[in-house]
Scaffold this motif. Structure first.
Motif, PDB file in Angstrom:
ATOM      1  N   PHE A 118     -14.967  36.961 -82.835  1.00  0.00           N
ATOM      2  CA  PHE A 118     -16.204  36.966 -83.610  1.00  0.00           C
ATOM      3  C   PHE A 118     -15.974  37.589 -84.981  1.00  0.00           C
ATOM      4  O   PHE A 118     -16.424  37.054 -86.000  1.00  0.00           O
ATOM      5  CB  PHE A 118     -17.288  37.767 -82.863  1.00  0.00           C
ATOM      6  CG  PHE A 118     -18.155  36.885 -81.970  1.00  0.00           C
ATOM      7  CD1 PHE A 118     -17.583  36.011 -81.077  1.00  0.00           C
ATOM      8  CD2 PHE A 118     -19.568  36.967 -82.051  1.00  0.00           C
ATOM      9  CE1 PHE A 118     -18.382  35.237 -80.284  1.00  0.00           C
ATOM     10  CE2 PHE A 118     -20.361  36.164 -81.246  1.00  0.00           C
ATOM     11  CZ  PHE A 118     -19.769  35.273 -80.338  1.00  0.00           C
ATOM     12  N   TYR A 134     -13.289  37.815 -86.675  1.00  0.00           N
ATOM     13  CA  TYR A 134     -12.504  36.854 -87.472  1.00  0.00           C
ATOM     14  C   TYR A 134     -13.401  35.787 -88.061  1.00  0.00           C
ATOM     15  O   TYR A 134     -13.313  35.418 -89.221  1.00  0.00           O
ATOM     16  CB  TYR A 134     -11.456  36.238 -86.557  1.00  0.00           C
ATOM     17  CG  TYR A 134     -10.571  35.218 -87.201  1.00  0.00           C
ATOM     18  CD1 TYR A 134      -9.576  35.641 -88.096  1.00  0.00           C
ATOM     19  CD2 TYR A 134     -10.723  33.881 -86.928  1.00  0.00           C
ATOM     20  CE1 TYR A 134      -8.763  34.707 -88.680  1.00  0.00           C
ATOM     21  CE2 TYR A 134      -9.908  32.947 -87.505  1.00  0.00           C
ATOM     22  CZ  TYR A 134      -8.914  33.343 -88.387  1.00  0.00           C
ATOM     23  OH  TYR A 134      -8.112  32.423 -88.975  1.00  0.00           O
ATOM     24  N   ASN A 135     -14.328  35.225 -87.190  1.00  0.00           N
ATOM     25  CA  ASN A 135     -15.201  34.151 -87.644  1.00  0.00           C
ATOM     26  C   ASN A 135     -16.229  34.619 -88.663  1.00  0.00           C
ATOM     27  O   ASN A 135     -16.593  33.889 -89.577  1.00  0.00           O
ATOM     28  CB  ASN A 135     -15.931  33.522 -86.471  1.00  0.00           C
ATOM     29  CG  ASN A 135     -15.002  32.608 -85.659  1.00  0.00           C
ATOM     30  OD1 ASN A 135     -14.003  32.121 -86.217  1.00  0.00           O
ATOM     31  ND2 ASN A 135     -15.299  32.420 -84.397  1.00  0.00           N
ATOM     32  N   PHE A 136     -16.718  35.888 -88.468  1.00  0.00           N
ATOM     33  CA  PHE A 136     -17.695  36.424 -89.423  1.00  0.00           C
ATOM     34  C   PHE A 136     -17.125  36.381 -90.817  1.00  0.00           C
ATOM     35  O   PHE A 136     -17.840  36.058 -91.774  1.00  0.00           O
ATOM     36  CB  PHE A 136     -18.066  37.885 -89.079  1.00  0.00           C
ATOM     37  CG  PHE A 136     -18.968  38.005 -87.872  1.00  0.00           C
ATOM     38  CD1 PHE A 136     -19.961  37.061 -87.643  1.00  0.00           C
ATOM     39  CD2 PHE A 136     -18.859  39.117 -86.999  1.00  0.00           C
ATOM     40  CE1 PHE A 136     -20.783  37.228 -86.538  1.00  0.00           C
ATOM     41  CE2 PHE A 136     -19.693  39.248 -85.903  1.00  0.00           C
ATOM     42  CZ  PHE A 136     -20.667  38.280 -85.663  1.00  0.00           C
ATOM     43  N   ALA A 176     -17.995  28.172 -83.183  1.00  0.00           N
ATOM     44  CA  ALA A 176     -17.218  29.352 -83.519  1.00  0.00           C
ATOM     45  C   ALA A 176     -17.788  30.572 -82.825  1.00  0.00           C
ATOM     46  O   ALA A 176     -17.027  31.402 -82.324  1.00  0.00           O
ATOM     47  CB  ALA A 176     -17.198  29.547 -85.033  1.00  0.00           C
ATOM     48  N   PHE A 177     -19.101  30.633 -82.740  1.00  0.00           N
ATOM     49  CA  PHE A 177     -19.708  31.814 -82.151  1.00  0.00           C
ATOM     50  C   PHE A 177     -20.215  31.534 -80.764  1.00  0.00           C
ATOM     51  O   PHE A 177     -21.094  32.213 -80.253  1.00  0.00           O
ATOM     52  CB  PHE A 177     -20.822  32.334 -83.065  1.00  0.00           C
ATOM     53  CG  PHE A 177     -20.260  32.813 -84.393  1.00  0.00           C
ATOM     54  CD1 PHE A 177     -19.546  34.027 -84.435  1.00  0.00           C
ATOM     55  CD2 PHE A 177     -20.416  32.061 -85.537  1.00  0.00           C
ATOM     56  CE1 PHE A 177     -19.021  34.430 -85.646  1.00  0.00           C
ATOM     57  CE2 PHE A 177     -19.886  32.496 -86.734  1.00  0.00           C
ATOM     58  CZ  PHE A 177     -19.173  33.675 -86.792  1.00  0.00           C
ATOM     59  N   VAL A 237     -13.752  25.759 -88.894  1.00  0.00           N
ATOM     60  CA  VAL A 237     -14.451  26.824 -89.630  1.00  0.00           C
ATOM     61  C   VAL A 237     -13.452  27.434 -90.585  1.00  0.00           C
ATOM     62  O   VAL A 237     -12.427  27.973 -90.128  1.00  0.00           O
ATOM     63  CB  VAL A 237     -15.010  27.889 -88.670  1.00  0.00           C
ATOM     64  CG1 VAL A 237     -15.599  29.045 -89.468  1.00  0.00           C
ATOM     65  CG2 VAL A 237     -16.035  27.286 -87.761  1.00  0.00           C
TER      66      VAL A 237
END
Lengths: 176, 695
Positions: A16, A18-20, B76-77, B152
Motif C-alpha cells: 500500500f 508503495y502504491n500511495f 492496486a489497493f 499503476v
C-alpha cells in the motif's frame, strides 16, 4: 476478499505504501535522486519493505530508512509512523508538514490528529482514510483516484465523518 | 465423345448443346454476369467483414484500456467493490458480454457479466494469463476475447479480461450479404432482360433461317425465302445476314433447277404421251391389218371348205351311181356300156384327184394342213403304192421294180396318208414321164452312204439326230434338161409337158415337197438328159426301240367290187338333205343289206322324231344340214335316254382333217367322207352294229 490471508498484514501494508507514492504528487523543488521511505518508532514490517527497494517509484530508486530522531524527517519523502512513536506525534507531524513528507500510519484516529493517510482494518480488509487538508498543508497533492478509494476523506469541509471515526477507534483496541 | 453418359459435366454440356440458341445466349449472359458479380461481391463482403472485425478490435482495445486505467487504483489497493463498480460501467456497451480483473498472481479480483448472458463467459478460462503476459486478442465462437494490462505508475498490478459478443458483427455481415444478394438478383434480372432483348436480335434471324429451312424441307416449296430482321426486312450485314443471303440464293438456285427439271419432265411426259399415242395408233393399225388378214384367211378357208364340199357332192353322185351301175346284178350292162362306165369312173376319179390336189396345195399354203405322224413300215407303204400304180404302169408298158427288200431298217416317222400321197406322186410321175417299155425302180437305203447333195431340198426342220431313210424312185425317162431343173418345184409349171398329152396339174411335186418338209424330211432329185431321173425323199428314221405294232390297215382300191352283204335285219336311219346321196345309200342298202330297211329324213328335226319313234339300230347323218346341223343333232340324241345308245355315223363332204377330228371328238361312231365308197360305208355300219350287238 482473500488477499490478507496468504500474505502477511504488513506485506500488504508495504505494498500500500508503495502504491500511495504513485497517487501523490510532491512539490517539484527539492527533489532528490532517491525516493526515501522512512519508518519511525518500531519496525512492524520486518523484511517486508525490502522488495520495495528493487522497484522504482516515478523513475526513482526507493530507499528505506529507519528514523529515531524526528529531526531527521526532512530527508524523507514518505514517513510511516509506528505506534511506538505516538508520543512524539505532534513533533513528527510538524516536521513532516514542513519537509513536504507524506505521513502514513496504522494508528487509530491518525488522520483526525493531523496525519495524512491512516490505514485501517475493516471486514478483514485493509482500507485507508485521507486527510486532504494535512496533505495540502504539506504542499502535497493527492490524486482524486486515490481519494475515490478512501474510506473517509477529511479536511474538505465534510463533517459527517465523526460517527465513522468512532467505529475506527473501536477497532483500535484490537491492534497489538 | 466418350460414352460416360452419367457424368454431370457431360450431361450439362449436352443439355446446353441442345438448348435453343436464344436461351443459349440468355444462359451465357446470365452465367457471365453471375460470375462477374460474384467475383466483385465476394471480396467486397470479405473485406467489409475484415474491416468490421478490425474496427471492433480497435474499439474494444480502447475500451479495455480505459477500463484498465480506471480500475488500476482499485486493483492496486485491492478494492473489489470499486473495481466491480468500474467494471459495471461497461454495461453501457451492449456488445460487452463480460469482463473481469485479475491480480498479478492470476487471482480473479472482480468480474462483470452482462445481463442476459446466462452462462459465465469466462467459464473454463480461469487463470488465463498473468498480468505481464496478456496475450493476443482471440476470436472464438461468436466471441472476442481481449486482455489489457492494469498498471499503476508504470507498474503492472493485474490484468483486465474482456469478452465481446460478435453477434452484431455477424448481423452486420448478414446484412451485407443480404444487400449483395439483393443487388445480385436485381442485376441478374436486368441482365436477363437485356440478354433476352439482345438475344432476339441474334437468335431471331437464326430462328427464321431454321424455320424456313424446315418448311422448305417438309413442303418442298422452294419459293419461300428467309426474311430479314428489322425495318423493311433488310438483311443484317453480319455473319448471320450473310448466311441468310446465301441461303436465299441457294433456295433460288434450287427453285430454278426444280423449275427446269419440272419443265424437262413435263416435256418428257408430253413426248412419252405422243409416242405412246403413235405407238397405240400403229398397234391399232397392226391389229386392224391382222384382223383383216385373219378375215381374209378365214374367207379363204371358208371358200376352200365350201369348194371342197360343193365339188365333192356332185362327184359323189357321179362316182356313186357309176359304181352302182357296174355292180347292178339284175340289170347287167353291155360290154360297151361297161367300157363307157369305166371311162366315166376313171375321169371322175381323175377329177376328184385334181380337186384333192388343188385343195391340198391350198390347205398347205394356208397352213391348215395337219399331219399325224406315226411309226410306219416303209416296205408296206412302198408295196401299197406300187400296187396302186401298177395298173397305170401296165397301160404304159412300164415295169415297176421293188428294190426295198434288202434293207432291214425300214421304219420311218411319217403321216401314213401323206407319205403314201408323196410316194404315189413320185411313182405316177415316173410312170407318166418314162418312155414306154422303161423301168421304174423304188429303192430304199439310209443316207449314210449318200450325201444327196445334188439338187437336194430339205425341210426346214430336219431331224438329223436319228438319220434319214431314203426312198428313191428311178426312172428311165428322157431326163430333165438342166435349165429347167430349177423350175421343177414351181407350182403349175409343167416344164413344157403341157403339149405332150400327158395328164397332170403341175402341182404334184410341189405338194410332195411340202408334205415331205412337213414330215421333217428332205426331198431331192438328179437327172441326166437321155438317161433318166431319180427323185428321192428322206424321212426321219425310227429307232429300234420305237418300233410300233405293224399297221393293220389294208389297201383300199378305187376299183369297184361286189359288196360283202350286211347280214341281219336292221333298221337304219339316214338323215340327209341331198336327194341324190339319199338315193345312193338307199340303193346300197337295197343291194347289199337286203334284210334291213332304211328310213330317211331330210332334216335333223325330222330325224330326231324318227329316231325316238322307230329306235333304229344305227343312224347315218350328214353334218351340213339345213337348220340344225349334225353336231347339234348328235348332242340331242345323246341327251335323250331313248336314243342315247344308238351309234351315229357321220357322212360329210367336209374331209378336212380338223373337221374329221372334231366329229370323232363329238362322239360319232365313224366319220365317212363324201364321195364315199360303198365298202367304207358298209364297213362303218358293220363295225357300229357289231359294237351294238356285243353290248
Amino acid at each position: 476478499m482473500a488477499q490478507g490471508g496468504g500474505v502477511g498484514e504488513y506485506e500488504l501494508k508495504a505494498a500500500f505504501l508503495y502504491n500511495f507514492a504513485k497517487f501523490v504528487e510532491w512539490p517539484a523543488a527539492g527533489q532528490q535522486e532517491e525516493f526515501t521511505l522512512c519508518v519511525i518508532g518500531g519496525n512492524p514490517f520486518g523484511a517486508a519493505l525490502n522488495p520495495l527497494s528493487s522497484s522504482p517509484v516515478r523513475g526513482r530508486a526507493v530507499v528505506v530508512t529507519r528514523l529515531s530522531d524526528p529531526e531527521e524527517i526532512s530527508r524523507c519523502n514518505m514517513l510511516f509512523v509506528d505506534a511506538l512513536a505516538l508520543d512524539r506525534l505532534p513533533v513528527i507531524l510538524q516536521r513532516s508538514r514542513d519537509a513536504h513528507v507524506l505521513t502514513v500510519a496504522d494508528i487509530d484516529g491518525f488522520t483526525r490528529r493531523g496525519g495524512m493517510i491512516g490505514l485501517v482494518s475493516e471486514d478483514n480488509r485493509i482500507r485507508f482514510d485521507i486527510n486532504t487538508r494535512a496533505a495540502n498543508d504539506a504542499g502535497l497533492r493527492v490524486s482524486s483516484r486515490l481519494l475515490s478509494l478512501a474510506r473517509r476523506v477529511l479536511g474538505d469541509g465534510t463533517s459527517g465523518t465523526a460517527g465513522a471515526e468512532g467505529v475506527g477507534s473501536g477497532m483500535e483496541g484490537n491492534r497489538p | 465423345m466418350r460414352p460416360v453418359r452419367s457424368h454431370p459435366i457431360h450431361s450439362a454440356r449436352r443439355w446446353f448443346r441442345d438448348l435453343p440458341i436464344r436461351r443459349k445466349l440468355t444462359a451465357t449472359t446470365l452465367l457471365v454476369s453471375t460470375t462477374a458479380m460474384l467475383l466483385t461481391a465476394v471480396p467486397l463482403v470479405v473485406g467489409d467483414l475484415h474491416r468490421a472485425q478490425r474496427d471492433l478490435l480497435q474499439e474494444m482495445r480502447g475500451l479495455a484500456a480505459v477500463v484498465a486505467l480506471g480500475s488500476a487504483p482499485a486493483v492496486a489497493f485491492l478494492d473489489p467493490y470499486a473495481a466491480t463498480e468500474t467494471l459495471h460501467t461497461l454495461s453501457a456497451d451492449r456488445r460487452i458480454r463480460g469482463a473481469r480483473l485479475l491480480t498479478r498472481d492470476g487471482q480473479v479480483f472482480a468480474s462483470y457479466v452482462a445481463p442476459g448472458t446466462g452462462v459465465d463467459p469466462f467459464r473454463g478460462r480461469a487463470g488465463l494469463s498473468g498480468a505481464d503476459d496478456c496475450g493476443v486478442p482471440r476470436f472464438s465462437v461468436g466471441r472476442l476475447f481481449l486482455c489489457a494490462g492494469v498498471e499503476v505508475g508504470g507498474q503492472s498490478v493485474g490484468s483486465l479480461e474482456l469478452v465481446a459478443d460478435l453477434g452484431f458483427l455477424q448481423a452486420h455481415v448478414h446484412r451485407q450479404i443480404g444487400i449483395a444478394v439483393g443487388v445480385f438478383l436485381l442485376a441478374l434480372a436486368v441482365a436477363w432482360g437485356l440478354a433476352r432483348a439482345l438475344g432476339r436480335v441474334i437468335a431471331a434471324p437464326v430462328q427464321e433461317l431454321a424455320h424456313t429451312a424446315a418448311t422448305v424441307t417438309t413442303t418442298r416449296d422452294y419459293s419461300r425465302r428467309a426474311a430479314g430482321e428489322g425495318v423493311g426486312g433488310m438483311v443484317a450485314r453480319d455473319e448471320i445476314g450473310a448466311l441468310t443471303t446465301a441461303f436465299n440464293q441457294m433456295l433460288e438456285q434450287v427453285q430454278s433447277r426444280d423449275w427446269q427439271l419440272q419443265q424437262h419432265s413435263e416435256r418428257l411426259e408430253a413426248e412419252v404421251e405422243a409416242r405412246t399415242a403413235e405407238l397405240s395408233a400403229s398397234v391399232e393399225q397392226l391389229r386392224m391389218a391382222k384382223s383383216e388378214a385373219e378375215t381374209a384367211s378365214q374367207a379363204k378357208s371358208q371358200f376352200l371348205s365350201r369348194m371342197s364340199h360343193e365339188l365333192r357332192t356332185p362327184m359323189n353322185a357321179i362316182l356313186g351311181f357309176s359304181q352302182l351301175l357296174g355292180m347292178a346284178q339284175d340289170e347287167p350292162l353291155s360290154e360297151r356300156q361297161k367300157e363307157y362306165m369305166g371311162h366315166v369312173t376313171k375321169a371322175g376319179h381323175h377329177l376328184l384327184e385334181l380337186i384333192n390336189e388343188v385343195l391340198d396345195l391350198a390347205r398347205i399354203e394356208s397352213g391348215r394342213m395337219t399331219l399325224s405322224t406315226e411309226s410306219l413300215d416303209v416296205g408296206a407303204v412302198v408295196a401299197e403304192c406300187l400296187e396302186l400304180t401298177r395298173a397305170m404302169a401296165g397301160d404304159r408298158h412300164i415295169t415297176l421294180v421293188d428294190a426295198t427288200h434288202d434293207l432291214p431298217l425300214t421304219r420311218v416317222r411319217a403321216d401314213r396318208v401323206r407319205l403314201r400321197q408323196a410316194l404315189l406322186n413320185l411313182l405316177s410321175n415316173a410312170a407318166k414321164y418314162s418312155v414306154a417299155g422303161g423301168t421304174v425302180t423304188v429303192s430304199c437305203d439310209t443316207d449314210d452312204n449318200d450325201d444327196a447333195g445334188d439338187g437336194g431340198k430339205k425341210g426346214a426342220d430336219v431331224a438329223d439326230d436319228t438319220g434319214l431313210i431314203m426312198l428313191r424312185v428311178t426312172d428311165t425317162g428322157p431326163g430333165i434338161p438342166a435349165p429347167l431343173q430349177e423350175h421343177l418345184f414351181e407350182p403349175f409349171n409343167r416344164l413344157g409337158a403341157e403339149d405332150s398329152g400327158t395328164e397332170g396339174t403341175g402341182i404334184g411335186l410341189v405338194i410332195t415337197l411340202k408334205l415331205v418338209e412337213m414330215m421333217r424330211g428332205r426331198m431331192g432329185f438328179s437327172s441326166r438328159v437321155g438317161e433318166g431321173s431319180q427323185f428321192w425323199i428322206g424321212l426321219p428314221r425310227v429307232g429300234p426301240g420305237e418300233a410300233q405294232a405293224a399297221d393293220t390297215d389294208t389297201a383300199v382300191g378305187y376299183v369297184p367290187a361286189a359288196c360283202k352283204p350286211l347280214m341281219g335285219a336292221y333298221t337304219l336311219l339316214y338323215i340327209e338333205d341331198n336327194p341324190a346321196n339319199l338315193h345312193l345309200l338307199q340303193e346300197l342298202v337295197r343291194q347289199c343289206a337286203t334284210e334291213s330297211r332304211m328310213l330317211s329324213a331330210s332334216s335333223a328335226e325330222l330325224g330326231l322324231l324318227l329316231a325316238r319313234s322307230e329306235k333304229p339300230h344305227a343312224i347315218l347323218m350328214d353334218i351340213n344340214l339345213p337348220g340344225m346341223d349334225g353336231f347339234e343333232a348328235l348332242r340331242r340324241l345323246r341327251t335323250d335316254a331313248a336314243t342315247r345308245s344308238i351309234p351315229v355315223i357321220a357322212v360329210s363332204a367336209d374331209g378336212m382333217a380338223d373337221q374329221v377330228q372334231r366329229g370323232m371328238d363329238a362322239g360319232f361312231a365313224a366319220y365317212v367322207t363324201k364321195p364315199f365308197r360303198m365298202v367304207e360305208v358298209l364297213d362303218a355300219l358293220r363295225a357300229a352294229l357289231k359294237v351294238k350287238v356285243a353290248r
